[in-house]
Design an enzyme around this catalytic site. Structure first.
Site, PDB file in Angstrom:
ATOM      1  N   MET A  24       0.840  -1.202   0.000  1.00 33.61           N
ATOM      2  CA  MET A  24       0.000   0.000   0.000  1.00 33.61           C
ATOM      3  C   MET A  24       0.875   1.252   0.000  1.00 33.61           C
ATOM      4  O   MET A  24       0.382   2.368   0.245  1.00 33.61           O
ATOM      5  CB  MET A  24      -0.931   0.010   1.208  1.00 33.61           C
ATOM      6  CG  MET A  24      -1.916  -1.162   1.184  1.00 33.61           C
ATOM      7  SD  MET A  24      -3.453  -0.827   2.039  1.00 33.61           S
ATOM      8  CE  MET A  24      -2.859  -0.515   3.694  1.00 33.61           C
ATOM      9  N   TYR A  26       4.129   3.965   0.835  1.00 33.53           N
ATOM     10  CA  TYR A  26       4.905   4.561   1.913  1.00 33.53           C
ATOM     11  C   TYR A  26       5.938   3.537   2.396  1.00 33.53           C
ATOM     12  O   TYR A  26       5.956   3.111   3.544  1.00 33.53           O
ATOM     13  CB  TYR A  26       4.037   5.108   3.055  1.00 33.53           C
ATOM     14  CG  TYR A  26       4.687   6.351   3.619  1.00 33.53           C
ATOM     15  CD1 TYR A  26       4.653   7.541   2.902  1.00 33.53           C
ATOM     16  CD2 TYR A  26       5.402   6.306   4.793  1.00 33.53           C
ATOM     17  CE1 TYR A  26       5.328   8.660   3.357  1.00 33.53           C
ATOM     18  CE2 TYR A  26       6.081   7.419   5.253  1.00 33.53           C
ATOM     19  CZ  TYR A  26       6.028   8.593   4.533  1.00 33.53           C
ATOM     20  OH  TYR A  26       6.700   9.698   4.980  1.00 33.53           O
ATOM     21  N   GLU A  29      11.811  -0.418   5.087  1.00 33.19           N
ATOM     22  CA  GLU A  29      12.718  -1.556   4.912  1.00 33.19           C
ATOM     23  C   GLU A  29      12.005  -2.906   4.940  1.00 33.19           C
ATOM     24  O   GLU A  29      12.523  -3.891   4.424  1.00 33.19           O
ATOM     25  CB  GLU A  29      13.809  -1.530   5.988  1.00 33.19           C
ATOM     26  CG  GLU A  29      14.776  -0.356   5.870  1.00 33.19           C
ATOM     27  CD  GLU A  29      15.872  -0.602   4.844  1.00 33.19           C
ATOM     28  OE1 GLU A  29      16.063  -1.753   4.421  1.00 33.19           O
ATOM     29  OE2 GLU A  29      16.535   0.376   4.470  1.00 33.19           O
ATOM     30  N   HIS A  31       9.039  -3.568   3.461  1.00 30.82           N
ATOM     31  CA  HIS A  31       8.659  -3.774   2.064  1.00 30.82           C
ATOM     32  C   HIS A  31       9.898  -4.081   1.210  1.00 30.82           C
ATOM     33  O   HIS A  31       9.894  -4.974   0.379  1.00 30.82           O
ATOM     34  CB  HIS A  31       8.013  -2.512   1.479  1.00 30.82           C
ATOM     35  CG  HIS A  31       6.796  -2.019   2.197  1.00 30.82           C
ATOM     36  ND1 HIS A  31       6.783  -0.828   2.888  1.00 30.82           N
ATOM     37  CD2 HIS A  31       5.554  -2.533   2.318  1.00 30.82           C
ATOM     38  CE1 HIS A  31       5.575  -0.632   3.391  1.00 30.82           C
ATOM     39  NE2 HIS A  31       4.810  -1.649   3.077  1.00 30.82           N
ATOM     40  N   GLY A 141       4.913 -10.227   3.748  1.00 34.83           N
ATOM     41  CA  GLY A 141       5.643 -10.206   5.013  1.00 34.83           C
ATOM     42  C   GLY A 141       4.935 -11.027   6.094  1.00 34.83           C
ATOM     43  O   GLY A 141       3.708 -11.054   6.150  1.00 34.83           O
ATOM     44  N   LYS A 143       4.936 -10.145   9.014  1.00 34.57           N
ATOM     45  CA  LYS A 143       4.350  -9.141   9.900  1.00 34.57           C
ATOM     46  C   LYS A 143       2.831  -9.283   9.910  1.00 34.57           C
ATOM     47  O   LYS A 143       2.191  -9.179  10.941  1.00 34.57           O
ATOM     48  CB  LYS A 143       4.771  -7.753   9.403  1.00 34.57           C
ATOM     49  CG  LYS A 143       3.900  -6.618   9.848  1.00 34.57           C
ATOM     50  CD  LYS A 143       4.481  -5.941  11.035  1.00 34.57           C
ATOM     51  CE  LYS A 143       3.713  -4.742  11.520  1.00 34.57           C
ATOM     52  NZ  LYS A 143       2.794  -4.132  10.604  1.00 34.57           N
TER      53      LYS A 143
END
Ligand code: AMP
Length: 299
Positions: A24, A26, A29, A31, A141, A143
């Site tokens: 998305m 912005y 590191e 990404h 990721g 995450k």
């Protein structure tokens, strides 16, 4: 690197083996570590940049989500992307989509409880990216562990010929998981938010030492988060990495996931546990930045 706005132009530029990194924007590191991984494995790396309205609920941060395509283009090019696909809403949704992809029950627990419809929005846009670009592989990721499980399942269920790869969580040097939303945090909030990664690292230490009890691990995270009045914990749950169901014991690939509000900002984080060859479970704590742009631990 080419910046393009249509699926057709992206397909036209996609030569050889194609890897996709959906974002998305912005970029940070986290990404970029996925772009680096893709770069090593494929001929054409496509980074997509689309703030997907379908995955935001009413009252969420769709309007204020940070956007800066020039900055993103420079970072993506530096990391080795060949194509930055940045469609407008008209290209992605020429009409409001009546066809939606729902990956129940994987999308119902954890973040699905407070963000109804979120994962349907995610699954729908990922399916459109897979169908419209036709990548051979895609990187996501860890995450967003629930999202990764959902994407793996949607690729399998809908027979997309796409290999889905997961990349480790990239953290700031102090442990905070990188997120475009960290920009919203005040200095005090950012300091308080560290309780999330601290709690997870404590639980990771316990698992490395042989602890497997889910409720005890969850309680460790809750206790550390509870020390910070600015941290409003939504959940701390040991979760099966494939089915995204609650686990009571670390006895398979799994993750301990947290979500919390810190001020107005909603943050998520987790630590993964994978079976060790010789027995026991290996916590994956992610990788920490050691300086500007330098990654430690092989991201
Ligand atoms: P987003 O732009 O937040 O939708 O994220 C795009 C992709 O980057 C998703 O696959 C995320 O899981 C991944 N990502 C975001 N933050 C991190 C991080 N700190 N470490 C690793 N991957 C991340």
């Amino acid at each position: 690197m080419k910046i393009v706005e249509t699926f057709a132009t992206t397909r036209g530029l996609a030569a050889g083996i194609v890897g996709l990194v959906p974002t998305m924007g912005y970029l940070h590191e986290g990404h970029l570590s996925l772009v680096t991984r893709a770069r090593r494995r494929v001929d054409t790396v496509v980074v997509s940049l689309f703030v997907n309205p379908l995955q935001f609920g009413p009252g969420e941060d769709l309007e204020r989500y940070p956007r800066d395509i020039e900055r993103d283009a420079a970072l993506a090019a530096d990391a080795g992307a060949d194509v930055l696909f940045a469609p407008g809403v008209d290209e992605m949704y020429p009409e409001p989509p009546v066809t939606r992809v729902t990956v129940d029950p994987l999308g119902e627990g954890l973040c699905g409880r407070t963000r109804p419809g979120h994962f349907t929005g995610v699954a729908t846009v990922v399916a459109k990216l897979f169908a419209g670009i036709g990548p051979d592989a895609a990187w996501f990721g860890r995450k967003d562990a629930q999202q990764l499980a959902i994407v793996r399942r949607l690729a399998a269920d809908l027979s997309f010929p796409v290999t889905v790869h997961g990349g480790p969580i990239v953290r700031a040097a102090d442990g905070l998981a990188l997120s475009s939303r960290n920009l919203y945090l005040s200095g005090e909030e950012r300091r308080a938010a560290l309780a999330l990664s601290r709690g997870l690292m404590e639980a990771a230490d316990a698992v490395a030492g042989g602890e497997t009890d889910g409720p005890r691990l969850e309680a460790m995270v809750r206790a550390v988060a509870g020390e910070e009045s600015r941290v409003d914990l939504e959940y701390a749950e040991l979760t099966d990495a494939a089915s995204v169901t609650r686990l009571h014991r670390v006895d398979r690939p799994s993750f301990l996931a947290v979500a919390a509000r810190v001020g107005r900002t909603r943050l998520i984080d987790n630590v993964h546990f994978d079976p060790r060859p010789g027995g026991g479970y290996e916590p994956d704590r992610g990788v920490r930045l050691v300086g500007r742009g330098m990654l430690q631990g092989g991201a």
